[in-house]
Design an enzyme around this catalytic site. Structure first.
Site, short mmCIF file in Angstrom:
data_model
loop_
_atom_site.label_atom_id
_atom_site.label_comp_id
_atom_site.label_asym_id
_atom_site.label_seq_id
_atom_site.Cartn_x
_atom_site.Cartn_y
_atom_site.Cartn_z
N SER A 1 -4.66 8.45 -1.44
CA SER A 1 -5.48 8.41 -0.30
C SER A 1 -5.43 9.69 0.89
O SER A 1 -4.43 10.29 0.74
CB SER A 1 -4.83 7.20 0.71
OG SER A 1 -4.99 7.20 2.06
N SER A 2 -6.62 9.94 1.13
CA SER A 2 -6.84 11.02 2.01
C SER A 2 -6.12 11.00 3.20
O SER A 2 -6.08 11.90 4.23
CB SER A 2 -8.39 11.68 2.27
OG SER A 2 -9.07 10.23 2.88
N SER B 1 -12.02 11.52 -1.22
CA SER B 1 -12.62 11.22 0.09
C SER B 1 -12.44 12.40 1.14
O SER B 1 -12.37 12.27 2.36
CB SER B 1 -11.79 10.17 0.56
OG SER B 1 -11.51 9.23 -0.31
N ARG C 1 0.84 -1.27 0.02
CA ARG C 1 0.09 -0.16 -0.04
C ARG C 1 1.01 1.31 -0.11
O ARG C 1 1.74 1.31 0.94
CB ARG C 1 -0.84 0.13 1.36
CG ARG C 1 -1.97 -1.20 1.19
CD ARG C 1 -2.78 -1.35 2.62
NE ARG C 1 -3.74 -0.16 2.39
CZ ARG C 1 -4.56 -0.15 3.57
NH1 ARG C 1 -4.38 -0.80 4.44
NH2 ARG C 1 -5.61 0.76 3.56
N ASP D 1 -15.83 3.45 1.11
CA ASP D 1 -15.91 2.30 1.96
C ASP D 1 -17.46 1.86 1.63
O ASP D 1 -17.99 0.71 1.45
CB ASP D 1 -15.64 2.48 3.36
CG ASP D 1 -13.81 2.58 3.42
OD1 ASP D 1 -13.28 2.23 2.50
OD2 ASP D 1 -13.54 3.08 4.57
#
EC number: 2.5.1.19
Length: 433
Positions: free
Chosen positions: A170-171, A198, A123, A317
Protein backbone atom coordinates in the site's frame (compact mmCIF):
# COMPACT_ATOMS: atom_id res chain seq x y z
CA UNK A 1 -32.34 -8.75 6.29
CA UNK A 2 -29.88 -6.97 4.01
CA UNK A 3 -31.21 -3.73 2.55
CA UNK A 4 -31.03 -3.59 -1.23
CA UNK A 5 -31.89 -1.30 -4.12
CA UNK A 6 -33.18 -2.45 -7.51
CA UNK A 7 -31.98 -0.33 -10.41
CA UNK A 8 -34.30 -0.74 -13.42
CA UNK A 9 -33.03 -0.59 -16.99
CA UNK A 10 -32.15 3.07 -17.45
CA UNK A 11 -31.21 5.62 -20.08
CA UNK A 12 -28.61 8.25 -19.22
CA UNK A 13 -29.57 11.91 -19.70
CA UNK A 14 -26.94 14.48 -20.77
CA UNK A 15 -25.74 15.55 -17.32
CA UNK A 16 -23.41 17.61 -15.17
CA UNK A 17 -22.36 16.23 -11.77
CA UNK A 18 -20.76 18.27 -8.99
CA UNK A 19 -18.36 15.81 -7.35
CA UNK A 20 -18.04 15.39 -3.58
CA UNK A 21 -14.63 16.32 -2.16
CA UNK A 22 -11.73 13.91 -2.62
CA UNK A 23 -11.34 11.39 0.21
CA UNK A 24 -7.57 11.21 -0.28
CA UNK A 25 -7.17 14.99 -0.15
CA UNK A 26 -9.75 15.52 2.64
CA UNK A 27 -8.16 13.22 5.21
CA UNK A 28 -4.58 14.26 4.39
CA UNK A 29 -5.59 17.92 4.65
CA UNK A 30 -7.36 17.45 7.99
CA UNK A 31 -4.28 15.82 9.54
CA UNK A 32 -1.80 18.34 8.08
CA UNK A 33 -4.00 21.23 9.26
CA UNK A 34 -4.22 19.70 12.74
CA UNK A 35 -0.40 19.48 12.88
CA UNK A 36 0.18 23.04 11.60
CA UNK A 37 1.18 26.04 13.71
CA UNK A 38 -1.84 28.11 12.62
CA UNK A 39 -5.51 27.85 11.65
CA UNK A 40 -6.77 26.64 8.27
CA UNK A 41 -10.23 27.02 6.77
CA UNK A 42 -11.01 23.99 4.59
CA UNK A 43 -13.65 24.30 1.84
CA UNK A 44 -15.52 21.51 -0.02
CA UNK A 45 -14.40 18.87 2.49
CA UNK A 46 -15.87 15.42 1.82
CA UNK A 47 -18.66 14.50 4.25
CA UNK A 48 -18.44 10.71 4.62
CA UNK A 49 -17.75 7.88 7.05
CA UNK A 50 -13.99 8.04 6.42
CA UNK A 51 -13.69 11.78 7.06
CA UNK A 52 -16.00 11.46 10.09
CA UNK A 53 -13.59 8.90 11.60
CA UNK A 54 -10.65 11.28 11.08
CA UNK A 55 -12.56 14.23 12.58
CA UNK A 56 -13.61 12.15 15.61
CA UNK A 57 -10.00 11.06 16.15
CA UNK A 58 -8.66 14.62 15.91
CA UNK A 59 -11.31 15.75 18.40
CA UNK A 60 -10.23 13.02 20.85
CA UNK A 61 -6.62 14.15 20.40
CA UNK A 62 -7.59 17.66 21.52
CA UNK A 63 -7.67 19.45 18.16
CA UNK A 64 -10.08 22.40 18.08
CA UNK A 65 -12.34 22.27 15.01
CA UNK A 66 -15.00 24.87 14.16
CA UNK A 67 -17.83 23.72 11.89
CA UNK A 68 -18.71 26.75 9.75
CA UNK A 69 -21.00 25.14 7.14
CA UNK A 70 -21.82 21.64 5.86
CA UNK A 71 -18.67 21.42 3.74
CA UNK A 72 -16.54 24.09 5.42
CA UNK A 73 -14.66 24.03 8.69
CA UNK A 74 -11.73 25.65 10.45
CA UNK A 75 -9.00 23.51 12.01
CA UNK A 76 -6.89 25.17 14.70
CA UNK A 77 -3.43 23.66 14.39
CA UNK A 78 -1.61 22.24 17.40
CA UNK A 79 1.92 23.20 16.33
CA UNK A 80 2.84 19.59 15.70
CA UNK A 81 1.95 18.32 19.20
CA UNK A 82 -1.49 16.89 19.99
CA UNK A 83 -2.75 18.20 23.37
CA UNK A 84 -4.07 14.77 24.47
CA UNK A 85 -1.26 12.23 24.90
CA UNK A 86 -3.67 9.40 25.75
CA UNK A 87 -6.60 8.35 23.53
CA UNK A 88 -8.66 5.39 22.34
CA UNK A 89 -9.31 5.88 18.63
CA UNK A 90 -11.88 3.92 16.61
CA UNK A 91 -11.13 4.46 12.91
CA UNK A 92 -13.71 2.22 11.21
CA UNK A 93 -12.39 0.94 7.87
CA UNK A 94 -10.69 4.22 6.95
CA UNK A 95 -7.18 3.44 5.70
CA UNK A 96 -6.64 7.14 4.92
CA UNK A 97 -7.18 7.85 8.63
CA UNK A 98 -5.65 4.73 10.22
CA UNK A 99 -2.25 4.65 8.48
CA UNK A 100 -1.32 8.39 8.68
CA UNK A 101 -2.56 8.68 12.29
CA UNK A 102 -0.57 5.57 13.25
CA UNK A 103 2.61 7.20 11.94
CA UNK A 104 1.95 10.66 13.40
CA UNK A 105 1.12 9.29 16.85
CA UNK A 106 4.06 6.85 16.78
CA UNK A 107 6.48 9.67 15.96
CA UNK A 108 5.02 12.00 18.61
CA UNK A 109 4.63 9.24 21.21
CA UNK A 110 2.04 8.84 23.94
CA UNK A 111 -0.40 6.18 25.07
CA UNK A 112 -2.75 5.41 22.20
CA UNK A 113 -5.03 2.52 21.21
CA UNK A 114 -5.99 2.40 17.50
CA UNK A 115 -8.63 -0.03 16.25
CA UNK A 116 -11.35 -0.37 13.61
CA UNK A 117 -13.99 -2.64 12.14
CA UNK A 118 -13.10 -6.35 11.69
CA UNK A 119 -12.04 -5.79 8.05
CA UNK A 120 -9.56 -3.09 9.15
CA UNK A 121 -7.99 -5.72 11.42
CA UNK A 122 -7.45 -7.87 8.28
CA UNK A 123 -5.68 -5.08 6.37
CA UNK A 124 -1.90 -5.30 6.83
CA UNK A 125 0.07 -2.56 8.57
CA UNK A 126 3.30 -4.44 9.34
CA UNK A 127 5.48 -2.68 6.75
CA UNK A 128 4.57 0.70 8.26
CA UNK A 129 5.05 -0.51 11.84
CA UNK A 130 8.48 -1.96 10.92
CA UNK A 131 9.59 1.37 9.45
CA UNK A 132 8.34 3.32 12.47
CA UNK A 133 10.17 0.97 14.85
CA UNK A 134 13.42 1.61 12.96
CA UNK A 135 12.82 5.31 13.72
CA UNK A 136 12.50 4.48 17.44
CA UNK A 137 8.71 4.23 17.72
CA UNK A 138 6.94 1.90 20.14
CA UNK A 139 4.25 0.12 18.09
CA UNK A 140 2.67 -3.02 19.55
CA UNK A 141 0.21 -5.41 17.89
CA UNK A 142 -2.77 -6.16 20.15
CA UNK A 143 -4.09 -9.01 17.99
CA UNK A 144 -2.55 -10.75 15.01
CA UNK A 145 1.09 -9.90 14.23
CA UNK A 146 1.44 -7.24 11.47
CA UNK A 147 -2.24 -6.18 11.67
CA UNK A 148 -4.33 -3.75 13.73
CA UNK A 149 -5.43 -3.17 16.45
CA UNK A 150 -2.35 -1.33 17.74
CA UNK A 151 -0.98 0.21 20.90
CA UNK A 152 1.40 3.13 20.49
CA UNK A 153 3.75 4.17 23.29
CA UNK A 154 6.57 6.68 23.74
CA UNK A 155 9.17 7.04 20.99
CA UNK A 156 12.88 6.89 21.84
CA UNK A 157 15.04 8.84 19.38
CA UNK A 158 17.72 6.28 18.52
CA UNK A 159 19.56 8.53 16.06
CA UNK A 160 18.50 6.44 13.05
CA UNK A 161 17.88 8.79 10.11
CA UNK A 162 17.62 6.39 7.16
CA UNK A 163 14.31 4.50 7.11
CA UNK A 164 13.68 1.65 4.65
CA UNK A 165 10.06 0.85 3.81
CA UNK A 166 8.32 -1.57 1.45
CA UNK A 167 5.96 0.01 -1.06
CA UNK A 168 4.40 -3.00 -2.79
CA UNK A 169 1.38 -3.51 -0.49
CA UNK A 170 0.00 0.00 0.00
CA UNK A 171 1.31 3.45 -0.90
CA UNK A 172 -0.47 4.69 2.26
CA UNK A 173 2.46 3.37 4.33
CA UNK A 174 4.85 5.74 2.57
CA UNK A 175 2.30 8.58 2.72
CA UNK A 176 2.00 8.05 6.48
CA UNK A 177 5.78 8.10 7.00
CA UNK A 178 6.26 11.16 4.78
CA UNK A 179 3.62 13.14 6.70
CA UNK A 180 4.83 12.07 10.16
CA UNK A 181 8.64 12.38 10.07
CA UNK A 182 8.74 16.20 9.71
CA UNK A 183 7.21 16.33 13.22
CA UNK A 184 10.61 15.27 14.62
CA UNK A 185 12.38 18.39 13.30
CA UNK A 186 15.17 16.09 12.08
CA UNK A 187 16.37 15.38 8.54
CA UNK A 188 15.33 11.90 7.37
CA UNK A 189 15.85 9.78 4.30
CA UNK A 190 13.17 7.25 3.36
CA UNK A 191 14.37 4.48 1.04
CA UNK A 192 12.01 2.28 -0.91
CA UNK A 193 12.51 -1.48 -0.69
CA UNK A 194 11.21 -3.11 -3.87
CA UNK A 195 8.52 -1.62 -6.09
CA UNK A 196 6.38 1.35 -5.07
CA UNK A 197 2.77 0.93 -6.23
CA UNK A 198 0.17 3.67 -6.79
CA UNK A 199 2.73 6.46 -7.26
CA UNK A 200 0.05 9.08 -8.09
CA UNK A 201 -1.16 8.88 -4.47
CA UNK A 202 2.37 9.79 -3.33
CA UNK A 203 2.20 12.79 -5.66
CA UNK A 204 -0.96 13.93 -3.82
CA UNK A 205 0.86 13.62 -0.49
CA UNK A 206 3.95 15.53 -1.62
CA UNK A 207 1.93 18.33 -3.25
CA UNK A 208 -0.20 18.79 -0.13
CA UNK A 209 2.86 18.75 2.16
CA UNK A 210 4.38 21.49 -0.02
CA UNK A 211 1.18 23.54 0.37
CA UNK A 212 1.67 23.18 4.13
CA UNK A 213 5.28 24.39 3.92
CA UNK A 214 7.30 21.14 3.85
CA UNK A 215 9.23 20.38 0.66
CA UNK A 216 10.35 16.76 0.28
CA UNK A 217 13.03 15.86 -2.27
CA UNK A 218 11.76 12.95 -4.39
CA UNK A 219 14.57 11.04 -6.11
CA UNK A 220 12.72 9.03 -8.75
CA UNK A 221 10.36 7.46 -6.16
CA UNK A 222 13.31 5.48 -4.73
CA UNK A 223 14.57 7.92 -2.07
CA UNK A 224 12.65 10.70 -0.31
CA UNK A 225 14.55 13.33 1.70
CA UNK A 226 12.83 15.23 4.49
CA UNK A 227 14.62 18.45 5.51
CA UNK A 228 15.70 19.30 9.06
CA UNK A 229 13.73 21.91 11.04
CA UNK A 230 10.59 21.30 8.96
CA UNK A 231 7.26 22.36 10.39
CA UNK A 232 3.76 22.57 8.99
CA UNK A 233 2.23 25.99 8.28
CA UNK A 234 -1.22 25.85 6.71
CA UNK A 235 -2.62 28.08 3.99
CA UNK A 236 -5.37 30.27 5.47
CA UNK A 237 -7.90 28.77 3.04
CA UNK A 238 -7.72 25.43 1.27
CA UNK A 239 -10.17 24.14 -1.34
CA UNK A 240 -10.53 20.34 -1.62
CA UNK A 241 -10.75 19.05 -5.20
CA UNK A 242 -13.63 16.81 -6.25
CA UNK A 243 -13.01 13.08 -5.88
CA UNK A 244 -11.48 11.74 -9.10
CA UNK A 245 -12.18 8.11 -8.11
CA UNK A 246 -15.87 8.97 -7.65
CA UNK A 247 -15.81 10.72 -11.03
CA UNK A 248 -14.98 7.41 -12.72
CA UNK A 249 -18.57 6.08 -12.43
CA UNK A 250 -20.09 9.08 -14.19
CA UNK A 251 -17.38 9.31 -16.85
CA UNK A 252 -17.74 5.58 -17.58
CA UNK A 253 -21.52 6.09 -17.79
CA UNK A 254 -20.96 8.69 -20.52
CA UNK A 255 -18.88 6.19 -22.50
CA UNK A 256 -21.21 3.20 -21.98
CA UNK A 257 -24.39 5.15 -22.76
CA UNK A 258 -22.92 7.31 -25.57
CA UNK A 259 -24.28 10.39 -23.76
CA UNK A 260 -22.29 13.47 -22.67
CA UNK A 261 -21.55 13.59 -18.94
CA UNK A 262 -19.54 16.39 -17.33
CA UNK A 263 -18.07 16.17 -13.82
CA UNK A 264 -17.06 19.37 -12.04
CA UNK A 265 -14.54 19.77 -9.22
CA UNK A 266 -11.61 18.22 -11.08
CA UNK A 267 -9.89 19.22 -14.30
CA UNK A 268 -6.74 19.23 -16.38
CA UNK A 269 -4.58 20.40 -13.45
CA UNK A 270 -5.92 18.02 -10.79
CA UNK A 271 -3.34 16.64 -8.33
CA UNK A 272 -5.15 13.26 -8.27
CA UNK A 273 -3.81 10.39 -10.33
CA UNK A 274 -7.29 8.97 -10.95
CA UNK A 275 -8.02 11.76 -13.47
CA UNK A 276 -5.93 9.55 -15.79
CA UNK A 277 -9.03 7.30 -15.91
CA UNK A 278 -10.50 9.68 -18.51
CA UNK A 279 -7.40 9.18 -20.69
CA UNK A 280 -7.93 5.40 -20.53
CA UNK A 281 -11.55 5.91 -21.65
CA UNK A 282 -10.27 7.99 -24.56
CA UNK A 283 -8.18 5.01 -25.74
CA UNK A 284 -11.26 2.77 -25.90
CA UNK A 285 -13.71 5.04 -27.69
CA UNK A 286 -14.54 8.09 -25.57
CA UNK A 287 -14.38 11.72 -26.63
CA UNK A 288 -12.93 13.65 -23.66
CA UNK A 289 -13.00 17.41 -23.10
CA UNK A 290 -10.74 18.83 -20.37
CA UNK A 291 -11.44 22.14 -18.62
CA UNK A 292 -9.81 23.82 -15.65
CA UNK A 293 -12.59 22.62 -13.34
CA UNK A 294 -14.35 19.93 -15.37
CA UNK A 295 -13.91 16.76 -17.40
CA UNK A 296 -16.54 15.70 -19.96
CA UNK A 297 -16.91 12.30 -21.60
CA UNK A 298 -19.13 11.29 -24.51
CA UNK A 299 -19.10 8.81 -27.40
CA UNK A 300 -20.61 8.90 -30.89
CA UNK A 301 -23.25 6.14 -31.00
CA UNK A 302 -21.73 4.62 -34.14
CA UNK A 303 -18.34 4.14 -32.44
CA UNK A 304 -18.01 0.88 -30.47
CA UNK A 305 -16.47 0.63 -27.00
CA UNK A 306 -13.09 -1.09 -27.56
CA UNK A 307 -11.70 -3.97 -25.50
CA UNK A 308 -8.54 -3.34 -23.45
CA UNK A 309 -5.53 -4.97 -21.81
CA UNK A 310 -4.33 -2.45 -19.24
CA UNK A 311 -1.65 -2.18 -16.57
CA UNK A 312 -3.82 -0.35 -14.01
CA UNK A 313 -1.21 0.20 -11.29
CA UNK A 314 -1.51 3.99 -11.70
CA UNK A 315 -5.32 4.05 -11.17
CA UNK A 316 -6.10 1.19 -8.75
CA UNK A 317 -9.41 2.58 -7.45
CA UNK A 318 -10.78 3.89 -10.76
CA UNK A 319 -9.70 0.69 -12.53
CA UNK A 320 -12.54 -1.16 -10.78
CA UNK A 321 -14.95 0.83 -12.92
CA UNK A 322 -13.23 -0.51 -16.05
CA UNK A 323 -14.21 -4.03 -14.96
CA UNK A 324 -17.83 -2.99 -15.61
CA UNK A 325 -16.93 -1.12 -18.82
CA UNK A 326 -15.53 -4.49 -20.01
CA UNK A 327 -19.12 -5.78 -20.18
CA UNK A 328 -19.88 -3.17 -22.87
CA UNK A 329 -17.03 -4.25 -25.18
CA UNK A 330 -18.26 -7.70 -26.23
CA UNK A 331 -14.68 -9.02 -26.02
CA UNK A 332 -12.22 -10.27 -23.41
CA UNK A 333 -10.64 -7.46 -21.37
CA UNK A 334 -7.76 -7.63 -18.89
CA UNK A 335 -6.71 -5.48 -15.92
CA UNK A 336 -3.14 -6.16 -14.76
CA UNK A 337 -0.91 -5.15 -11.85
CA UNK A 338 -3.86 -4.73 -9.47
CA UNK A 339 -2.51 -6.80 -6.56
CA UNK A 340 -3.35 -3.92 -4.19
CA UNK A 341 -7.06 -4.75 -4.75
CA UNK A 342 -6.53 -7.80 -2.52
CA UNK A 343 -5.95 -5.69 0.63
CA UNK A 344 -8.51 -2.93 0.13
CA UNK A 345 -11.97 -2.68 1.79
CA UNK A 346 -12.41 -6.29 0.64
CA UNK A 347 -10.42 -8.62 -1.63
CA UNK A 348 -11.58 -6.73 -4.68
CA UNK A 349 -10.27 -9.18 -7.27
CA UNK A 350 -12.22 -12.06 -5.72
CA UNK A 351 -15.31 -9.91 -5.10
CA UNK A 352 -15.33 -8.50 -8.63
CA UNK A 353 -14.94 -12.00 -10.13
CA UNK A 354 -17.81 -13.41 -8.02
CA UNK A 355 -20.25 -10.66 -8.92
CA UNK A 356 -19.37 -10.41 -12.63
CA UNK A 357 -20.08 -14.15 -12.91
CA UNK A 358 -23.61 -13.52 -11.59
CA UNK A 359 -24.14 -11.36 -14.68
CA UNK A 360 -23.02 -14.24 -16.92
CA UNK A 361 -19.45 -13.07 -17.54
CA UNK A 362 -16.57 -15.52 -17.77
CA UNK A 363 -13.88 -14.37 -15.34
CA UNK A 364 -10.34 -15.64 -14.78
CA UNK A 365 -8.69 -14.46 -11.58
CA UNK A 366 -4.93 -14.25 -11.10
CA UNK A 367 -2.95 -13.08 -8.07
CA UNK A 368 -2.58 -9.58 -9.54
CA UNK A 369 -4.86 -9.57 -12.60
CA UNK A 370 -8.39 -10.23 -13.79
CA UNK A 371 -9.59 -11.32 -17.27
CA UNK A 372 -13.24 -10.60 -18.11
CA UNK A 373 -15.18 -12.03 -21.06
CA UNK A 374 -18.69 -10.58 -21.29
CA UNK A 375 -21.64 -12.86 -22.12
CA UNK A 376 -23.75 -12.36 -25.28
CA UNK A 377 -26.58 -11.17 -23.01
CA UNK A 378 -26.27 -10.13 -19.37
CA UNK A 379 -28.33 -11.92 -16.71
CA UNK A 380 -31.18 -9.61 -15.62
CA UNK A 381 -31.91 -8.87 -11.94
CA UNK A 382 -28.61 -10.30 -10.72
CA UNK A 383 -28.31 -9.69 -6.96
CA UNK A 384 -24.92 -8.08 -6.36
CA UNK A 385 -23.20 -8.44 -2.99
CA UNK A 386 -21.06 -5.42 -2.09
CA UNK A 387 -18.81 -6.77 0.72
CA UNK A 388 -19.11 -3.51 2.71
CA UNK A 389 -17.10 -1.95 -0.13
CA UNK A 390 -18.37 1.39 -1.43
CA UNK A 391 -16.68 0.98 -4.81
CA UNK A 392 -18.36 -2.40 -5.50
CA UNK A 393 -21.79 -0.78 -5.05
CA UNK A 394 -21.00 2.23 -7.22
CA UNK A 395 -19.37 0.16 -10.00
CA UNK A 396 -22.26 -2.26 -10.38
CA UNK A 397 -24.86 0.54 -10.58
CA UNK A 398 -23.57 1.04 -14.16
CA UNK A 399 -25.00 -2.37 -15.15
CA UNK A 400 -28.44 -0.72 -15.31
CA UNK A 401 -27.17 1.27 -18.34
CA UNK A 402 -26.35 -1.99 -20.18
CA UNK A 403 -29.93 -3.08 -20.84
CA UNK A 404 -30.67 -5.17 -17.73
CA UNK A 405 -31.99 -4.34 -14.27
CA UNK A 406 -29.68 -5.06 -11.34
CA UNK A 407 -30.13 -5.41 -7.57
CA UNK A 408 -27.42 -3.93 -5.31
CA UNK A 409 -27.23 -5.22 -1.75
CA UNK A 410 -26.29 -2.85 1.10
CA UNK A 411 -26.29 0.36 -0.97
CA UNK A 412 -25.52 2.37 2.18
CA UNK A 413 -21.93 1.10 2.06
CA UNK A 414 -21.34 4.10 -0.26
CA UNK A 415 -21.46 6.29 2.88
CA UNK A 416 -17.73 5.58 3.20
CA UNK A 417 -17.00 8.15 0.48
CA UNK A 418 -20.21 9.20 -1.33
CA UNK A 419 -23.35 9.04 0.87
CA UNK A 420 -25.65 10.50 -1.82
CA UNK A 421 -24.36 8.35 -4.70
CA UNK A 422 -27.57 6.46 -5.53
CA UNK A 423 -29.66 9.66 -5.35
CA UNK A 424 -27.24 11.39 -7.73
CA UNK A 425 -27.12 8.38 -10.07
CA UNK A 426 -30.92 8.10 -10.29
CA UNK A 427 -31.19 11.85 -10.99
CA UNK A 428 -29.04 11.36 -14.13
CA UNK A 429 -31.13 8.51 -15.55
CA UNK A 430 -34.61 7.79 -16.90
CA UNK A 431 -36.21 4.39 -16.49
CA UNK A 432 -36.91 2.55 -19.75
CA UNK A 433 -38.59 -0.58 -18.34
Amino acid sequence: MTESVRLPVARLKPSTVALPGSKSISNRTLLLAALSDNACEIHSLLKSDDTDRMLEALDKLGVQIEYLAEDRLKVHGTGGRFPNRTADLFLGNAGTAFRPLTAALAVLGGDYHLHGVPRMHERPIGDLADALRIAGADVEYLGKEHYPPLHIGKRQDNGERVIPIKGNVSSQFLTALLMALPLTGQAFEIRMVGELISKPYIDITLKLMAQFGVQVANENYRVFKIPADAHYHAPEHLHVEGDASSASYFLAAGLIAATPVRVTGIGANSIQGDVAFARELEKIGADVVWGENFVEVSRPKERAVQSFDLDANHIPDAAMTLAIVALATGQTCTLRNIGSWRVKETDRIAAMANELRKLGAKVVEEAEAIHITPPKTLTPDAVIDTYDDHRMAMCFSLVSLLGVPVVINDPKCTHKTFPTYFDVFSSLTETTE
